[in-house]
Write a protein that holds these residues in place. Structure first.
Motif, PDB file in Angstrom:
ATOM      1  N   SER A  80       5.081 -38.816  -3.364  1.00 45.69           N
ATOM      2  CA  SER A  80       5.884 -39.632  -2.455  1.00 45.69           C
ATOM      3  C   SER A  80       5.022 -40.199  -1.335  1.00 45.69           C
ATOM      4  O   SER A  80       5.156 -41.369  -0.968  1.00 45.69           O
ATOM      5  N   LEU A  81       4.119 -39.361  -0.807  1.00 46.95           N
ATOM      6  CA  LEU A  81       3.232 -39.821   0.262  1.00 46.95           C
ATOM      7  C   LEU A  81       2.320 -40.934  -0.245  1.00 46.95           C
ATOM      8  O   LEU A  81       2.104 -41.932   0.444  1.00 46.95           O
ATOM      9  N   GLN A  82       1.798 -40.789  -1.455  1.00 44.67           N
ATOM     10  CA  GLN A  82       0.917 -41.810  -2.010  1.00 44.67           C
ATOM     11  C   GLN A  82       1.644 -43.139  -2.193  1.00 44.67           C
ATOM     12  O   GLN A  82       1.095 -44.203  -1.910  1.00 44.67           O
ATOM     13  N   VAL A  83       2.888 -43.079  -2.658  1.00 46.71           N
ATOM     14  CA  VAL A  83       3.678 -44.302  -2.828  1.00 46.71           C
ATOM     15  C   VAL A  83       3.896 -44.979  -1.487  1.00 46.71           C
ATOM     16  O   VAL A  83       3.774 -46.203  -1.353  1.00 46.71           O
ATOM     17  N   ARG A  84       4.222 -44.214  -0.465  1.00 47.10           N
ATOM     18  CA  ARG A  84       4.460 -44.788   0.863  1.00 47.10           C
ATOM     19  C   ARG A  84       3.190 -45.434   1.418  1.00 47.10           C
ATOM     20  O   ARG A  84       3.239 -46.511   2.011  1.00 47.10           O
ATOM     21  N   VAL A  85       2.067 -44.759   1.228  1.00 48.09           N
ATOM     22  CA  VAL A  85       0.803 -45.290   1.741  1.00 48.09           C
ATOM     23  C   VAL A  85       0.446 -46.594   1.039  1.00 48.09           C
ATOM     24  O   VAL A  85       0.107 -47.593   1.680  1.00 48.09           O
ATOM     25  N   GLU A  86       0.535 -46.608  -0.295  1.00 50.56           N
ATOM     26  CA  GLU A  86       0.183 -47.810  -1.047  1.00 50.56           C
ATOM     27  C   GLU A  86       1.162 -48.942  -0.768  1.00 50.56           C
ATOM     28  O   GLU A  86       0.773 -50.111  -0.776  1.00 50.56           O
ATOM     29  N   ALA A  87       2.433 -48.607  -0.531  1.00 50.69           N
ATOM     30  CA  ALA A  87       3.420 -49.638  -0.230  1.00 50.69           C
ATOM     31  C   ALA A  87       3.162 -50.289   1.121  1.00 50.69           C
ATOM     32  O   ALA A  87       3.624 -51.408   1.380  1.00 50.69           O
ATOM     33  N   ASN A  88       2.420 -49.612   1.989  1.00 48.93           N
ATOM     34  CA  ASN A  88       2.069 -50.177   3.291  1.00 48.93           C
ATOM     35  C   ASN A  88       0.636 -50.708   3.302  1.00 48.93           C
ATOM     36  O   ASN A  88      -0.026 -50.693   4.344  1.00 48.93           O
ATOM     37  N   ASP A  89       0.178 -51.164   2.125  1.00 46.89           N
ATOM     38  CA  ASP A  89      -1.133 -51.798   1.996  1.00 46.89           C
ATOM     39  C   ASP A  89      -2.250 -50.834   2.371  1.00 46.89           C
ATOM     40  O   ASP A  89      -3.252 -51.232   2.971  1.00 46.89           O
ATOM     41  N   GLY A  90      -2.077 -49.561   2.009  1.00 47.26           N
ATOM     42  CA  GLY A  90      -3.100 -48.569   2.281  1.00 47.26           C
ATOM     43  C   GLY A  90      -3.594 -47.922   1.008  1.00 47.26           C
ATOM     44  O   GLY A  90      -3.170 -48.266  -0.096  1.00 47.26           O
ATOM     45  N   THR A  91      -4.519 -46.986   1.156  1.00 49.58           N
ATOM     46  CA  THR A  91      -5.052 -46.252   0.018  1.00 49.58           C
ATOM     47  C   THR A  91      -5.031 -44.769   0.336  1.00 49.58           C
ATOM     48  O   THR A  91      -5.172 -44.358   1.487  1.00 49.58           O
ATOM     49  N   MET A  92      -4.861 -43.969  -0.718  1.00 46.54           N
ATOM     50  CA  MET A  92      -4.888 -42.514  -0.581  1.00 46.54           C
ATOM     51  C   MET A  92      -5.735 -41.966  -1.714  1.00 46.54           C
ATOM     52  O   MET A  92      -5.347 -42.022  -2.874  1.00 46.54           O
ATOM     53  N   ASP A  93      -6.918 -41.460  -1.379  1.00 50.95           N
ATOM     54  CA  ASP A  93      -7.855 -40.955  -2.372  1.00 50.95           C
ATOM     55  C   ASP A  93      -7.846 -39.434  -2.350  1.00 50.95           C
ATOM     56  O   ASP A  93      -8.043 -38.823  -1.292  1.00 50.95           O
ATOM     57  N   ILE A  94      -7.595 -38.822  -3.513  1.00 51.51           N
ATOM     58  CA  ILE A  94      -7.527 -37.366  -3.637  1.00 51.51           C
ATOM     59  C   ILE A  94      -8.730 -36.898  -4.432  1.00 51.51           C
ATOM     60  O   ILE A  94      -8.854 -37.190  -5.624  1.00 51.51           O
ATOM     61  N   ASP A  95      -9.625 -36.190  -3.774  1.00 52.34           N
ATOM     62  CA  ASP A  95     -10.834 -35.666  -4.409  1.00 52.34           C
ATOM     63  C   ASP A  95     -10.697 -34.151  -4.498  1.00 52.34           C
ATOM     64  O   ASP A  95     -10.852 -33.440  -3.498  1.00 52.34           O
ATOM     65  N   THR A  96     -10.401 -33.656  -5.685  1.00 51.97           N
ATOM     66  CA  THR A  96     -10.164 -32.223  -5.838  1.00 51.97           C
ATOM     67  C   THR A  96     -10.388 -31.814  -7.279  1.00 51.97           C
ATOM     68  O   THR A  96     -10.408 -32.648  -8.185  1.00 51.97           O
ATOM     69  N   TRP A  97     -10.550 -30.505  -7.460  1.00 50.22           N
ATOM     70  CA  TRP A  97     -10.643 -29.914  -8.783  1.00 50.22           C
ATOM     71  C   TRP A  97     -10.403 -28.407  -8.618  1.00 50.22           C
ATOM     72  O   TRP A  97     -10.712 -27.854  -7.552  1.00 50.22           O
ATOM     73  N   PRO A  98      -9.838 -27.759  -9.618  1.00 51.06           N
ATOM     74  CA  PRO A  98      -9.553 -26.320  -9.475  1.00 51.06           C
ATOM     75  C   PRO A  98     -10.785 -25.522  -9.054  1.00 51.06           C
ATOM     76  O   PRO A  98     -11.833 -25.588  -9.690  1.00 51.06           O
ATOM     77  N   GLY A  99     -10.644 -24.793  -7.957  1.00 48.65           N
ATOM     78  CA  GLY A  99     -11.723 -23.948  -7.458  1.00 48.65           C
ATOM     79  C   GLY A  99     -12.714 -24.633  -6.551  1.00 48.65           C
ATOM     80  O   GLY A  99     -13.628 -23.968  -6.050  1.00 48.65           O
ATOM     81  N   SER A 100     -12.560 -25.933  -6.301  1.00 49.21           N
ATOM     82  CA  SER A 100     -13.559 -26.655  -5.501  1.00 49.21           C
ATOM     83  C   SER A 100     -13.000 -27.256  -4.226  1.00 49.21           C
ATOM     84  O   SER A 100     -13.630 -28.116  -3.616  1.00 49.21           O
ATOM     85  N   GLY A 101     -11.812 -26.822  -3.819  1.00 50.47           N
ATOM     86  CA  GLY A 101     -11.240 -27.367  -2.592  1.00 50.47           C
ATOM     87  C   GLY A 101     -10.633 -28.734  -2.795  1.00 50.47           C
ATOM     88  O   GLY A 101     -10.635 -29.284  -3.905  1.00 50.47           O
ATOM     89  N   THR A 102     -10.132 -29.291  -1.699  1.00 50.57           N
ATOM     90  CA  THR A 102      -9.449 -30.586  -1.767  1.00 50.57           C
ATOM     91  C   THR A 102      -9.834 -31.429  -0.559  1.00 50.57           C
ATOM     92  O   THR A 102      -9.937 -30.907   0.559  1.00 50.57           O
ATOM     93  N   ARG A 103     -10.027 -32.723  -0.807  1.00 53.09           N
ATOM     94  CA  ARG A 103     -10.320 -33.670   0.272  1.00 53.09           C
ATOM     95  C   ARG A 103      -9.435 -34.897   0.041  1.00 53.09           C
ATOM     96  O   ARG A 103      -9.569 -35.573  -0.982  1.00 53.09           O
ATOM     97  N   VAL A 104      -8.552 -35.182   0.971  1.00 53.19           N
ATOM     98  CA  VAL A 104      -7.644 -36.311   0.875  1.00 53.19           C
ATOM     99  C   VAL A 104      -7.982 -37.300   1.988  1.00 53.19           C
ATOM    100  O   VAL A 104      -8.042 -36.917   3.161  1.00 53.19           O
ATOM    101  N   THR A 105      -8.200 -38.556   1.595  1.00 52.37           N
ATOM    102  CA  THR A 105      -8.521 -39.603   2.562  1.00 52.37           C
ATOM    103  C   THR A 105      -7.419 -40.651   2.524  1.00 52.37           C
ATOM    104  O   THR A 105      -7.168 -41.253   1.481  1.00 52.37           O
TER     105      THR A 105
END
Length: 387
Positions: A359-384
């Motif tokens: 839902s957050l990603q849809v809202r961000v993209e609908a407002n001309d933004g980007t949401m990049d999710i960099d993650t993998w099991p066991g390696s943490g998460t980084r959301v920009t």
């Protein structure tokens, strides 16, 4: 998700498609030149042109894959292709067999640029140019006539011009349809978010002016009774009232943070991070004062949602939050050293009712933004999040 990002990257600018198609085309020409004996007028010049063209095509591919390119680049790259084709024809003495792939594939590469008129003009010019260079070649050498297969090739090129023009028209219409649907989605999501903000503000006002004030009044009355009649049971009741009032205040703040409206996004995010000070998580903040941008409500909601996910699911020991301005964009970064997850779960989790990140990603993209999710099991998460 990585594959989808790759598809989106190529679909965002047709010049990338042309750059990718150009390299194997040149390889094909080089192979044909090495296999067939070509009657060059200027063989050294021919080799130099094709060599420089090959090197330039590889360098150009690297350049266009690194980032967005201006729209005029599509015209420029097509013009270079045409000039190289004309130069090769000139130094080879005519429409040699080694140049046949260029005549047939050049209209296809331009069709991806969503420009039907340009596609039609280039396709027609390719068919006419192919016939002209063969006529020139046959006139130059009396031993070479004009084979009947040339007319068949010209017919194929004319058909190819019509087909690629039709393809370009279809792509243009579909692109317009997609843009219209994206605009409709953006408006719907924007209206939904606005309705949520209004509802949350009304609910926060109701809780603040109703139940919270009633609890505070009850606590004052209880304090007066405790002064007259000390009783441990009354102390426990007061503690319960105090805890409930604190919970209501926290709910009111989450629904409609006053600090966001009064002091701006940076102060609101800092206030949000204070809630994690007493937990078993080391919080590192690099927050720049970005004022009160139009997207501050959504960015604050993103920070709250991402930190809540860290608290509920990540099992992290360290969390870092960054907030910066880059030109006219605001960048929010939330990273943790927790469990991580498979990025594909962002879409599959919607089916099971977990719609927070999606839902957050849809809202961000609908407002001309980007949401990049960099993650993998066991390696943490980084959301920009960029808005």
């Amino acid at each position: 998700m990585a594959f989808q990002r790759t598809v989106d990257f190529f679909a965002s600018q047709p010049v990338r498609v042309s750059a990718v198609l150009r390299v194997p085309l040149i390889v094909l020409i080089l192979v044909l030149v090495s296999v067939w004996e070509v009657d060059h007028w200027l063989p050294e010049v021919y080799a130099v042109i094709i060599g420089v063209y090959a090197v330039a095509a590889v360098v150009w591919l690297v350049v266009v894959l690194r980032g967005p390119m201006p729209r005029w680049v599509e015209w420029a790259s097509t013009a270079v292709d045409v000039l190289v084709l004309v130069a090769l024809c000139a130094v080879s003495g005519g429409a040699t067999a080694a140049l046949l792939p260029v005549f047939f594939l050049l209209p296809i590469s331009i069709a991806f640029q969503d420009r039907p008129v340009l596609t039609a003009l280039l396709g027609a010019a390719t068919a006419v140019g192919y016939l002209v260079v063969w006529i020139f070649y046959s006139k130059r050498d009396d031993n070479v006539g004009l084979p009947n297969v040339v007319y068949m090739h010209v017919g194929f090129l004319v058909w190819l011009a019509v087909a690629t023009t039709a393809l370009s028209l279809v792509l243009v219409r579909r692109s317009a349809r997609v843009r219209w649907l994206l605009e409709v989605r953006r408006r719907l999501v924007s209206e939904s978010a606005r309705a949520d903000d209004i509802r949350n503000a009304e609910l926060a006002e109701h809780l603040h002016d109703g139940p919270l004030q009633t609890l505070l009044a009850a606590r004052l009355d209880l304090d007066e009774i405790r002064e007259r009649i000390p009783d441990p049971a009354l102390d426990r009741v007061r503690a319960a009232l105090q805890e409930t009032a604190a919970g209501l205040r926290s709910t009111v703040t989450e629904l409609h943070p006053q600090v966001l409206a009064q002091l701006g996004l940076a102060a609101a995010v800092r206030e949000l991070l204070r809630q994690y000070e007493n937990r078993d998580v080391v919080v590192t903040a690099d927050i720049e004062d970005v004022g009160q941008p139009e997207s501050q409500a959504l960015l604050y909601r993103a920070a709250r949602e991402l930190l809540a996910n860290v608290n509920k699911h990540a099992r992290a020991t360290e969390v870092s939050v960054g907030l910066h301005r880059k030109g006219d964009r605001i960048v929010l970064v939330v990273a943790d050293d927790g469990a991580g997850f498979d990025p594909a779960r962002v879409t599959t989790s919607v089916a099971s009712g977990h719609i927070g990140l999606a839902s957050l990603q849809v809202r961000v993209e609908a407002n001309d933004g980007t949401m990049d999710i960099d993650t993998w099991p066991g390696s943490g998460t980084r959301v920009t999040v960029t808005l």
